[in-house]
Design a protein around this motif. Structure first.
Motif, PDB file in Angstrom:
ATOM      1  N   GLU A  55       0.810  -1.216   0.000  1.00 59.46           N
ATOM      2  CA  GLU A  55       0.000   0.000   0.000  1.00 59.46           C
ATOM      3  C   GLU A  55       0.841   1.263   0.000  1.00 59.46           C
ATOM      4  O   GLU A  55       0.426   2.292  -0.507  1.00 59.46           O
ATOM      5  N   ASN A  56       2.037   1.204   0.554  1.00 55.92           N
ATOM      6  CA  ASN A  56       2.824   2.423   0.742  1.00 55.92           C
ATOM      7  C   ASN A  56       3.974   2.571  -0.244  1.00 55.92           C
ATOM      8  O   ASN A  56       4.718   3.540  -0.172  1.00 55.92           O
ATOM      9  N   THR A  57       4.150   1.604  -1.137  1.00 54.46           N
ATOM     10  CA  THR A  57       5.341   1.638  -1.996  1.00 54.46           C
ATOM     11  C   THR A  57       5.296   2.751  -3.033  1.00 54.46           C
ATOM     12  O   THR A  57       6.317   3.096  -3.599  1.00 54.46           O
ATOM     13  N   LEU A  58       4.121   3.321  -3.310  1.00 53.92           N
ATOM     14  CA  LEU A  58       4.013   4.301  -4.386  1.00 53.92           C
ATOM     15  C   LEU A  58       4.102   5.744  -3.906  1.00 53.92           C
ATOM     16  O   LEU A  58       4.163   6.660  -4.717  1.00 53.92           O
ATOM     17  N   LEU A  59       4.083   5.962  -2.598  1.00 53.76           N
ATOM     18  CA  LEU A  59       4.052   7.326  -2.076  1.00 53.76           C
ATOM     19  C   LEU A  59       5.335   7.670  -1.339  1.00 53.76           C
ATOM     20  O   LEU A  59       5.939   6.827  -0.680  1.00 53.76           O
TER      21      LEU A  59
ATOM     22  N   GLU B 157       5.757   8.618  -5.590  1.00 53.72           N
ATOM     23  CA  GLU B 157       7.214   8.450  -5.669  1.00 53.72           C
ATOM     24  C   GLU B 157       7.536   7.930  -7.068  1.00 53.72           C
ATOM     25  O   GLU B 157       7.758   6.739  -7.276  1.00 53.72           O
ATOM     26  N   PHE B 158       7.546   8.837  -8.052  1.00 50.24           N
ATOM     27  CA  PHE B 158       7.664   8.416  -9.446  1.00 50.24           C
ATOM     28  C   PHE B 158       9.006   7.750  -9.754  1.00 50.24           C
ATOM     29  O   PHE B 158       9.090   6.916 -10.655  1.00 50.24           O
ATOM     30  N   ASN B 159      10.054   8.121  -9.038  1.00 51.62           N
ATOM     31  CA  ASN B 159      11.368   7.524  -9.299  1.00 51.62           C
ATOM     32  C   ASN B 159      11.403   6.034  -9.009  1.00 51.62           C
ATOM     33  O   ASN B 159      12.257   5.312  -9.520  1.00 51.62           O
ATOM     34  N   ASP B 160      10.501   5.583  -8.155  1.00 49.55           N
ATOM     35  CA  ASP B 160      10.565   4.194  -7.699  1.00 49.55           C
ATOM     36  C   ASP B 160       9.315   3.414  -8.094  1.00 49.55           C
ATOM     37  O   ASP B 160       8.969   2.431  -7.459  1.00 49.55           O
ATOM     38  N   ILE B 161       8.613   3.891  -9.119  1.00 52.79           N
ATOM     39  CA  ILE B 161       7.374   3.227  -9.530  1.00 52.79           C
ATOM     40  C   ILE B 161       7.667   2.226 -10.641  1.00 52.79           C
ATOM     41  O   ILE B 161       8.388   2.517 -11.582  1.00 52.79           O
TER      42      ILE B 161
ATOM     43  N   LEU C 255       6.392   3.883 -19.333  1.00 53.69           N
ATOM     44  CA  LEU C 255       6.328   3.472 -17.926  1.00 53.69           C
ATOM     45  C   LEU C 255       5.022   2.766 -17.601  1.00 53.69           C
ATOM     46  O   LEU C 255       4.952   1.991 -16.651  1.00 53.69           O
ATOM     47  N   MET C 256       3.968   3.064 -18.377  1.00 56.33           N
ATOM     48  CA  MET C 256       2.660   2.454 -18.142  1.00 56.33           C
ATOM     49  C   MET C 256       2.017   2.119 -19.489  1.00 56.33           C
ATOM     50  O   MET C 256       1.206   2.878 -20.013  1.00 56.33           O
TER      51      MET C 256
ATOM     52  N   HIS D 154       8.884  12.762 -15.541  1.00 54.52           N
ATOM     53  CA  HIS D 154       9.789  13.197 -16.610  1.00 54.52           C
ATOM     54  C   HIS D 154      10.406  14.533 -16.206  1.00 54.52           C
ATOM     55  O   HIS D 154       9.777  15.327 -15.510  1.00 54.52           O
ATOM     56  N   LYS D 155      11.586  14.793 -16.684  1.00 54.24           N
ATOM     57  CA  LYS D 155      12.303  16.016 -16.286  1.00 54.24           C
ATOM     58  C   LYS D 155      11.576  17.293 -16.722  1.00 54.24           C
ATOM     59  O   LYS D 155      11.777  18.354 -16.133  1.00 54.24           O
ATOM     60  N   ASP D 156      10.738  17.209 -17.760  1.00 51.50           N
ATOM     61  CA  ASP D 156      10.011  18.395 -18.231  1.00 51.50           C
ATOM     62  C   ASP D 156       8.801  18.744 -17.363  1.00 51.50           C
ATOM     63  O   ASP D 156       8.220  19.819 -17.511  1.00 51.50           O
ATOM     64  N   VAL D 157       8.402  17.826 -16.504  1.00 48.89           N
ATOM     65  CA  VAL D 157       7.184  18.024 -15.709  1.00 48.89           C
ATOM     66  C   VAL D 157       7.465  18.969 -14.541  1.00 48.89           C
ATOM     67  O   VAL D 157       8.460  18.809 -13.828  1.00 48.89           O
ATOM     68  N   LYS D 158       6.582  19.952 -14.361  1.00 45.47           N
ATOM     69  CA  LYS D 158       6.706  20.885 -13.234  1.00 45.47           C
ATOM     70  C   LYS D 158       5.574  20.651 -12.240  1.00 45.47           C
ATOM     71  O   LYS D 158       4.513  20.116 -12.595  1.00 45.47           O
TER      72      LYS D 158
END
Length: 721
Positions: free
Chosen positions: A40-44, A51-55, A120-121, A423-427
């Protein structure tokens, strides 16, 4: 939000959920992988954001599976206590709200990745996640104990707030439209109907997808491509060098629609047009013909409606619409047609004369109009989308958009660095009330097209995803993702937007404000949730009207080299450009809206309905091979059956709303006060009050089509009647 899970442009349709689709038995089994204790907590991350780096796909599937099981078990526990509850809000609906919060965020995260970075998806993985989450969340709307608890609570002799009333009405209507009060053999038949509908719609969708890919045409002559925009040339290129060719024409929307506007070769246009309108007909390929699927869908929907107590499927659809009845919709469509149809005749005569003056010596046909329409617009108004890009660098446009929102709605939008993104372009941005230091909402902003990573649809170049709703009981604030396909900076140039892309940006952002600035307490009716379909696009459409205000367009334009604003003559012409061939364009929308309603109120064969309607809406004759309903996916395989008119209705409401700002300006009144009233009604209330009542609170009267007609430059005598 229940969204169609097989078609990308439905997934991306900004949270429009059809209440009357089946939520009970989806007819599939999703295999659940082994679930770890901490799934349950692995995505946040620690800040409560993804936590997009670890998804990974595996983590997403495991998490959604665990949360879905917990959700379903939680609903069962609530069911056990609902029969004897003394306060359904405390004992049923608030616990359901808490169940929603985790599942909602994981599901929203998966949707965001699917649209923002499909590597990624991938589609297949997202469908699995979407189906599992959809199946879990639908359990509460298919629960007879919860349905009964809502009815019991509504019948108690106590005063309810607007929001509480809407919440109860939602659960009751969901239950009714899902057949919870249908008994015996009718219930079994309803289940079979819904299963049959799912199969027929899937077959229709698959056949249209195949048909879109079957047709191709190759262009080897570079002179044909001379006027084409660079983005289209690159999309059509078959070789390594886009400028040398060859180039491929397909029926994919982002190719076909601009191709018809820019191709100077009439034979090539005809070839593409006839392939487009004959898709899925017996004239082309009987193996992917969809006439039987269309008629089966109509028949099953008709039977579904009758079992649920409605005369027609269109009548059933109106339960979830602001319009309220088919008669009300028809009255508005007819009043608009009265103005638009006569103007169409004039417009086509002028267009034909324009084409003749430039050497066109044939009769104007359907496949000629997009090309000459574009040319005429340029000649009349000096309007060239590609040239105008130079005046709309994305950073300046975004800055001006945020400043406008700050002025009108008393908010501040501030970028926050160091936030994990896909992605690096995302703000990432925080939204503050000017009176507070804590963000009231947040959103991700992903502006640029990335080849093979983002879905592309020509007429829908951006998406708003409601990742998390406002909810008082779970203490959550709104979180959104805004995803676009604008051209990325290159060769030292900033990202440059066409006027149409600026409009799309304003529209999607205006739409997101309803989600971000909601003040409702229950997530089930907060923001965009529970907003009637034909009012769902209103706030986005209101925002686009500011682009026709000279002060606003001057503030947000600035040449990427010189910073000069858009030339005065083009600014003055923007209103004329909006009204260019507006009678012709409006008649097309009115025809498709009426066709949809007729399909779902009458039993006549589809082609007979088309033949009867066509001359009422079109100046050009009907081509006997034209089979456009056989690829009309929006109303057949997507969620827009009896609802195609909704966008037009939203435009009408939005034009009327914006006219309040215009009246304030002309009357030398306080526009800021109008902005506050708009925020306190449409943006704050969302789905917690019926949109007709929200409109009355804002405007002091019922809506009228007059403002829309005026904006489109259609006959004033009709407006004055």
């Amino acid at each position: 939000m229940a969204l169609s899970f097989f078609r990308s442009n439905v997934i991306a349709r900004n949270v429009k959920r059809q209440l009357y689709q089946n939520k009970r038995n989806a007819g599939y089994v999703v295999l659940i992988p082994e679930i770890g204790e901490d799934a349950e907590n692995t995505l946040l991350s620690d800040n409560g954001l993804p936590e997009f780096n670890d998804i990974s796909i595996e983590k997403c599937i495991a998490t959604i599976s665990k949360q879905s099981l917990e959700y379903e078990n939680g609903v069962k526990q609530i069911e056990q206590t609902s029969a004897n509850c003394k306060n359904a809000f405390e004992e049923v609906f608030k616990p359901l709200e808490k169940l929603d919060s985790q599942l909602e965020l994981t599901w929203g995260l998966a949707k965001t990745l699917y649209l923002g970075n499909s590597s990624l998806m991938p589609t297949k993985s997202y469908i699995q996640i979407h189906e599992r989450a959809h199946k879990a969340r639908s359990t509460k709307f298919n629960s007879i104990p919860i349905f009964q608890a809502a009815i019991t609570e509504k019948n108690r002799l106590k005063k309810l707030t607007d929001e509480e009333q809407r919440l109860l009405d939602k659960y009751i209507l969901e239950g009714k439209l899902n057949g919870l009060d249908v008994k015996g053999m009718k219930r079994d038949r309803l289940s079979n109907i819904l299963s049959g509908l799912q199969k027929e719609r899937q077959m229709f969708r698959d056949k249209v997808n195949i048909a879109n890919k079957v047709f191709t045409s190759t262009i080897k002559d570079g002179s044909v491509m001379r006027e084409f925009p660079d983005t289209l040339v690159h999309s059509m290129a078959m070789g390594a060098d886009p400028n040398k060719g060859p180039w491929k024409v397909t029926l994919q929307p982002h190719i076909y629609e601009p191709f018809m506007q820019y191709c100077p070769n009439r034979q090539l246009r005809w070839n593409a047009w006839q392939a487009h309108v004959q898709r899925c007909s017996s004239y082309v390929n009987k193996e992917i013909e969809t006439a039987s699927n269309l008629e089966n869908v109509r028949s099953l929907r008709r039977e579904q409606a009758i079992i649920l107590g409605y005369e027609t499927y269109a009548d059933m659809s109106m339960e979830t619409k602001m319009a309220g009845s088919v008669e009300n919709v028809n009255n508005v469509l007819d009043s608009l047609l009265e103005s638009a149809r006569s103007m169409q005749d004039v417009e086509l005569e002028l267009l034909h004369r324009y084409a003749q003056e430039r050497g066109f010596d044939d009769k104007l046909e359907h496949w000629d109009i997009p090309y000459w329409q574009r040319k005429q617009k340029w000649s009349l108004y000096g309007f060239d989308e590609d040239k105008i890009r130079e005046y709309f660098p994305l950073p300046k446009v975004i800055n001006s958009l945020f400043n406008l929102c700050s002025t009108l709605f008393n908010i501040q939008i501030v970028e926050r660095a160091g936030i994990n993104t896909w992605h690096k372009d995302v703000k990432f941005y925080d939204v503050f009330d000017e009176s507070g230091n804590t963000p009231i909402a947040n959103f991700y902003f992903d502006p640029y097209a990335r080849q093979d990573q983002k879905i592309r649809i020509y007429d829908d170049a951006g998406w708003h995803i409601a990742m998390r709703n406002k909810c008082k009981s779970s203490e959550t604030t709104p979180l959104s993702a805004l995803i676009f396909n604008f051209q990325a900076p290159s060769d030292g140039k900033q990202s440059l937007l066409s006027f149409n892309e600026v409009s799309i940006l304003f529209q999607r952002f205006g739409h997101s404000l309803r989600h971000l600035l909601t003040k409702a307490n229950y997530s089930e009716v907060a923001g965009l949730s529970n907003v009637e379909w034909d009012a769902a696009e209103v706030c986005g459409q209101v925002m686009t009207h500011w682009l026709y205000d000279p002060h606003t367009i001057t503030a947000l334009s600035g040449h990427y080299i010189t910073d000069e604003t858009l030339p005065d003559d083009i600014i003055k012409n923007l209103q004329n450009i909006r009204g260019h061939m507006s009678g012709y364009n409006l008649c097309k929308e009115l025809y498709l809206s009426k066709l949809d309603l007729e399909f779902h109120t009458k039993t006549a064969f589809w082609r007979d309905i088309v033949r009867e309607l066509w001359p009422k809406y079109h100046a050009l004759p009907f081509d006997k091979y034209d089979s456009h309903p056989l690829s009309f996916t929006k109303i057949v395989s997507e969620e827009w059956g009896s609802a195609y008119y909704c966008r037009l209705w939203s435009r009408m409401i939005a034009a009327d709303i914006y006219s309040a700002f215009e009246e304030a300006r002309k009357g030398d009144q306080d526009i800021i006060a109008v902005g506050k009233r708009y925020r306190d009604t449409f943006l704050a209330v969302g789905g917690s009050c019926h949109p007709s009542e929200v409109f009355r609170r804002f405007r002091g009267r019922d809506p009228s089509p007059h403002a829309l007609l005026k904006n489109l430059g259609l006959p004033k005598k009709v407006i004055e009647e």
